[in-house]
Design an enzyme around this catalytic site. Structure first.
Site, short mmCIF file in Angstrom:
data_model
loop_
_atom_site.label_atom_id
_atom_site.label_comp_id
_atom_site.label_asym_id
_atom_site.label_seq_id
_atom_site.Cartn_x
_atom_site.Cartn_y
_atom_site.Cartn_z
CB THR A 1 -72.26 38.24 16.19
OG1 THR A 1 -72.99 38.69 17.25
CG2 THR A 1 -71.61 39.64 16.07
CG LEU B 1 -67.24 38.11 17.44
CD1 LEU B 1 -67.19 38.18 15.86
CD2 LEU B 1 -67.61 39.53 17.85
CG ASP B 2 -73.65 37.09 21.24
OD1 ASP B 2 -72.82 36.90 22.12
OD2 ASP B 2 -74.65 37.73 21.44
CE LYS B 3 -76.20 28.64 16.38
NZ LYS B 3 -77.16 27.73 17.00
#
Length: 299
Positions: A94, A90-92
């Site tokens: 998110t 997951l993105d930082k």
């Protein structure tokens, strides 16, 4: 010193979101993730990923999930536990459902489920504007490109296979970009208010920054707090509509403190029997919904 003014306090909370997990000791971070465990069995551990915590390390990153997996495994089981394994990312910025595996075999099995699109993922996002139509599918390939500006940087962007002919407005097929990846995102609007919408999203494919790019460049509705994909040629804070600023009690100059409002809400994993995991919205996200008067769907 806690500011008395609620707007100042809210701003202070937002500014601290990204920084707090970078300051703590790895053991403390592992303990936080242990408290955020929503499910575990002999094969997997599911956590509710906090905001601002990168999955992998990199320049300027002190703490990331990958680094504390051995500590977390010991805290969850016993001193001889094998380190946990990452299955997806997951993105930082998110938040929400993230699956970890207890063994290499389990990790490979789950990665294959993600790769072959057997995992159902549902995200929630607050976006600027109103998607038109309010429900649909964005299917536009995505490619990484260098942005030539006074500060050169890389961004993911759309690489469409079609364009409108300027003469007669008909749809023409154009040459495919060799490096572009197929990207498909389903979306539907759950609520709208204050020049913003709450969307439910289902990425069918898993291209880097796919949801952010499809919403910003495909639908013209960037995610609230997405300072990277709200413009193309510059690195600058997102420009917010007057009404949105007023409801959030923010000045445009403070918009840079707004976090990305993208949450991995639900994940369905077909491991033997289907396992369904739900993570509720983080407090900052709920607070933004209330301020914008967006109704939270009951589910």
């Amino acid at each position: 010193q806690i500011p008395k003014d609620p707007t100042q306090r809210w701003l202070r909370e937002l500014t601290a979101l990204s920084q707090q997990l970078q300051q703590v000791h790895p053991n403390v971070l592992a303990k936080i993730l242990k408290q955020r465990t929503v499910y575990q069995n002999e094969e997997i551990v599911v956590i509710d990923k906090p905001y601002g915590l990168p999955v992998h390390g990199g320049p300027g990153i002190k703490n990331c999930i990958a680094d504390v997996l051995p500590i977390l495994a010991k805290m969850l089981e016993n001193m001889k536990a094998e380190p946990l394994h990452l299955c997806h990312r997951l993105d930082k910025e998110t938040t929400g459902v993230m699956v970890l595996a207890r063994s290499k075999e389990a990790a490979e099995k789950i990665r294959l489920l993600f790769k072959t699109r057997q995992v159902e993922k549902i995200y929630w996002a607050i976006v600027l504007g109103d998607p038109d139509p309010v429900e649909g599918v964005v299917e536009i390939p995505i490619v990484e490109k260098e942005v030539q500006s006074h500060q050169s940087h890389y961004k993911m962007t759309l690489a469409p296979n079609y364009r409108l002919c300027p003469e007669d407005g008909k749809v023409m097929k154009i040459r495919k970009n060799r490096n572009a990846e197929r990207a498909v995102t389903r979306y539907r609007r759950l609520a709208g208010a204050s020049a913003c919408s709450l969307l439910e999203l289902q990425p069918i494919t898993g291209v880097k920054h796919q949801i952010r790019v499809h919403l910003a460049y495909g639908l013209g509705c960037p995610i609230l707090g997405d300072h990277k994909y709200s413009h193309w040629s510059k690195l600058a804070p997102q420009k917010l509509p007057e009404l949105t600023l007023r409801r959030l009690k923010l000045e445009q100059s403070k918009a840079r403190h707004l976090p990305l409002h993208l949450h991995a809400h639900r994940l369905c994993l077909p491991l033997g029997q289907p396992l369904d995991f739900v993570c509720k919205l983080p407090p900052f996200f709920q607070k933004t919904l209330r301020k914008l008067e967006l109704d939270i769907p009951k589910d």
